[in-house]
Structures are given as structure tokens and as C-alpha cells.
Design an enzyme around this catalytic site. Structure first.
Site, PDB file in Angstrom:
ATOM      1  N   GLU A 301       7.103  45.424  53.134  1.00 37.31           N
ATOM      2  CA  GLU A 301       8.357  45.338  52.380  1.00 37.31           C
ATOM      3  C   GLU A 301       9.568  45.234  53.299  1.00 37.31           C
ATOM      4  OE1 GLU A 301       8.396  44.676  49.307  1.00 37.31           O
ATOM      5  OE2 GLU A 301       6.250  44.990  49.061  1.00 37.31           O
ATOM      6  N   HIS A 304      10.467  41.794  54.322  1.00 38.40           N
ATOM      7  CA  HIS A 304      11.119  40.977  53.289  1.00 38.40           C
ATOM      8  C   HIS A 304      12.646  41.042  53.373  1.00 38.40           C
ATOM      9  CE1 HIS A 304       7.775  39.476  51.088  1.00 38.40           C
ATOM     10  NE2 HIS A 304       7.413  40.607  50.505  1.00 38.40           N
ATOM     11  N   ASP A 313       6.042  35.577  50.417  1.00 37.88           N
ATOM     12  CA  ASP A 313       4.656  35.901  50.057  1.00 37.88           C
ATOM     13  C   ASP A 313       3.902  34.604  49.805  1.00 37.88           C
ATOM     14  OD1 ASP A 313       4.751  38.809  50.048  1.00 37.88           O
ATOM     15  OD2 ASP A 313       6.070  38.614  48.308  1.00 37.88           O
ATOM     16  N   TYR A 316      -1.685  36.476  49.761  1.00 40.67           N
ATOM     17  CA  TYR A 316      -1.965  37.893  49.584  1.00 40.67           C
ATOM     18  C   TYR A 316      -3.408  38.183  49.994  1.00 40.67           C
ATOM     19  CZ  TYR A 316       2.244  38.871  46.756  1.00 40.67           C
ATOM     20  OH  TYR A 316       3.528  39.059  46.312  1.00 40.67           O
TER      21      TYR A 316
END
Length: 350
Positions: A301, A304, A313, A316
Site C-alpha cells: 500500500e 501506491h 495493480d 495480483y
């Protein structure tokens, strides 16, 4: 030997059995007003319909039409090809983990579900301006099979919506910037969860520091580097080094941690709101360190945040991240999970 009549019956039974095989199929439709004065009134509804003959468990992926989270799930284009700026959330999400948590919507054959989306929470139209826009929802869905495995399913029918947007073109979110004080701030977190977060923040700090030290120590492609970021080039290496330099410079113990999310994701952030992390259901079941861990999620996070390089993203999970490193290193160095798995280094690579 079978008689001709028996053979005919046998063939008919086989054909009949083949004809009743279950078929997975869904349709997707976007509806809303034809015109809105002010983006604050720009609300659309997505309708997902099970058009097949098998009951479906469809995951509530943040990027899908089934989720209300303001992720980048719409393709929005005006007549000149301009797009509004996305300013919503970026989330860590695992379809497999979400499946185990029951984070899906069950739709029987013929059933539909409507989900309302406030697009002002995710898009800023200031740069693209007033005009008529076409709104198309992402048609990729994840379906949980009877054996618990996850497979992809694309809507075979997708209907977009057109609306004219005028007036106010952006809405300021009422989310405070944490400002990074000396100690962590907690929103909606129990005492037990605060303890877990303090431990995870300390582990993430150690992760970030060791990752930066490792990156600084290499001048060519190592197994660990190429596994997650692909073929080594000086330019791409500089980007990775820049990201870890910024991430390691953060003080995770002074972040604001918000525990109010009940989604089946791990966590999400608004990239422009530095230091505020929303923790969701999958986060609390994760180990403190190791693959898809609490500490690793904080690294994911933090990458980001625009101030740390603003990763996206693109893939994944470890398998997808490894494939991305091979097929598209330019995206791998901008992929949040790639940064997390490089940092967690589990299993350990030299």
C-alpha cells in the site's frame, strides 16, 4: 449386439446429457441519467445478470461492477477520446483469499443484482472538461467453482451508458491527510488490532530497510531482482531504487490506520492521501510476515502513494507477478504486488 432401436435410445440419451451441461454466462449493463449538472450528481447503476443455467458465486472484486469501492472499474471516454482523471482507491486483493472469506455474490440462473456507483468518488473531470461521456464497466469477473477454485468469466453481453456532464467537474473528498505525527493514529480499530498494527508497522519498517539495502548492493540482475522485476536495465533499476528509497524513508509507525473497511480485500489507499491506509477483512487473517503478510501489505500500500512512486495493480498474486516480470518488466517495476513479494522474499532468493 444392440438392436437398432436400443442404439437410437442410447444415442439420444448421450445427446440429451450433453444438451443439459451447465453453462456459465453473465450480462452487464450500465444505466443512469442522460445528463447531470455537477459531478456530485453523477451516479450510475450496474446490473449484473446470470444469463446461464448454473448458480454462480461471483467475487466482489474491488475492480468489478459488484463492488461499491471507488476503484478504477469504468472506462470513461468523451467524443474526442478524452478521459477523466482517476483519483479513487488502489487495493491489495486476492481472488483466492476472497473466495475463502466468502466475499462473493450468489446469483441463481436468471437473477440480477443492481449496484449503485458514485463516480465523483473516483473520477475528476476537470482536465477532460464538460461534454458527453460513454461509461463502460469492466466486464471481467471472478467466479468461485464448486471445488473452491477461482476462474475468470467475462460478461458476454455488455451495455454501456452515455451521459452529458456539465457544471462542477470535481468533488473534494473529506478525507484528512494524516500529516504523519510521531505515533500511529487509529480509526475504528480495537485495542487488539492496534497491537497487531504496531507489530506489523515495525516489521514493515524492517522489510523496507532491508529491501533498500539489497537493491543498493546490486549492479546487475540477481535471481531475486529478475524474478519480481524482470530483466535488469539501468533505467528500470533506477526506478526500483527510487521507490525503495522513498518507501524506506517513511515512518510506518506514524501512519493513520483505518479499520472500518469490511470488504474482502486486504487493504486500500487513496494514492494522494499520504500515510492513510484502510485495512480490510483479508488483512486480519494474514501472518505478520511472509507471503501476503500484514507487513508486506503495508509495503504494497505504501508503494501506491504518489509520494513514493505511485505504483499500480497490473498483477495480483505471486504467479501473476512472476509472469509479469517475464512478459512486461516495464510494468513489473510499477506493480505493487511485485514490490511486496520482492520485499517479503518468501521463499528466499539470493
Amino acid at each position: 449386439m444392440f438392436s437398432a432401436s436400443v442404439r437410437s435410445i442410447f444415442v439420444a440419451l448421450i445427446v440429451s446429457a450433453l444438451g443439459v451441461q451447465a453453462m456459465k454466462s453473465i450480462s452487464l449493463k450500465v444505466t443512469g441519467p442522460d445528463a447531470v449538472a455537477g459531478v456530485e450528481n453523477l451516479k450510475v447503476v450496474t446490473t449484473v445478470t446470470n444469463t446461464g443455467d448454473e448458480t454462480l458465486k461471483i467475487l466482489n472484486d474491488p475492480r468489478s461492477a459488484l463492488s461499491k469501492l471507488p476503484a478504477n472499474k469504468f472506462s470513461i471516454t468523451d467524443t474526442k477520446g478524452a478521459h477523466p482523471k482517476f483519483n479513487g482507491i488502489k487495493a491489495k486483493y486476492s481472488p483466492e483469499t476472497a473466495a475463502t472469506l466468502g466475499g462473493y455474490t450468489v446469483l441463481a440462473p436468471g437473477a440480477s443484482i443492481d449496484v449503485a456507483h458514485n463516480l465523483a468518488d473516483a473520477y475528476n473531470f476537470t482536465g477532460s472538461g464538460e461534454g458527453a461521456y460513454d461509461f463502460e464497466a469492466d466486464n471481467l469477473f471472478y467466479v468461485v467453482k464448486d471445488n473452491g477454485k477461482v476462474e475468470t468469466l467475462y460478461a458476454n453481453e455488455a451495455q454501456s451508458h452515455t451521459a452529458r456532464v456539465t457544471g462542477n467537474l470535481a468533488v473534494a473528498r473529506s478525507l484528512p491527510n494524516s500529516g504523519l505525527t510521531k505515533r500511529a493514529s487509529f480509526v475504528g480499530c480495537t485495542a487488539a488490532r492496534q497491537t497487531l498494527l504496531n507489530t506489523a508497522a515495525a516489521s514493515a519498517q524492517s522489510y523496507a530497510s532491508s529491501s533498500l539495502s539489497y537493491v543498493k548492493s546490486i549492479s546487475t540482475g540477481t535471481t531475486r531482482y529478475t524474478t519480481w522485476f524482470g530483466t535488469y536495465t539501468s533505467s528500470r533499476y533506477s526506478t526500483v531504487l527510487s521507490h525503495y528509497t522513498k518507501i524506506s524513508g517513511n515512518t510506518f509507525s506514524s501512519y493513520t490506520f483505518d479499520c472500518t473497511c469490511t470488504d474482502s480485500s486486504y487493504a486500500y489507499v487513496y494514492p494522494g492521501t499520504f500515510g492513510r491506509v484502510y485495512l480490510c477483512n483479508a488483512f486480519w487473517n494474514a501472518p505478520n510476515t511472509g507471503t501476503d503478510s500484514k507487513a508486506g501489505t503495508i509495503i504494497h500500500e505504501s508503494s501506491h502513494f504518489t509520494a513514493n512512486g505511485g505504483t499500480d495493480d497490473y498483477a495480483y498474486g505471486q504467479t501473476a507477478a512472476k509472469s509479469l516480470a517475464t512478459s512486461n518488466p516495464a510494468r513489473a517495476i510499477l506493480n505493487a504486488d511485485s514490490h511486496e513479494y520482492f520485499t517479503e522474499n518468501n521463499p528466499s532468493l539470493a
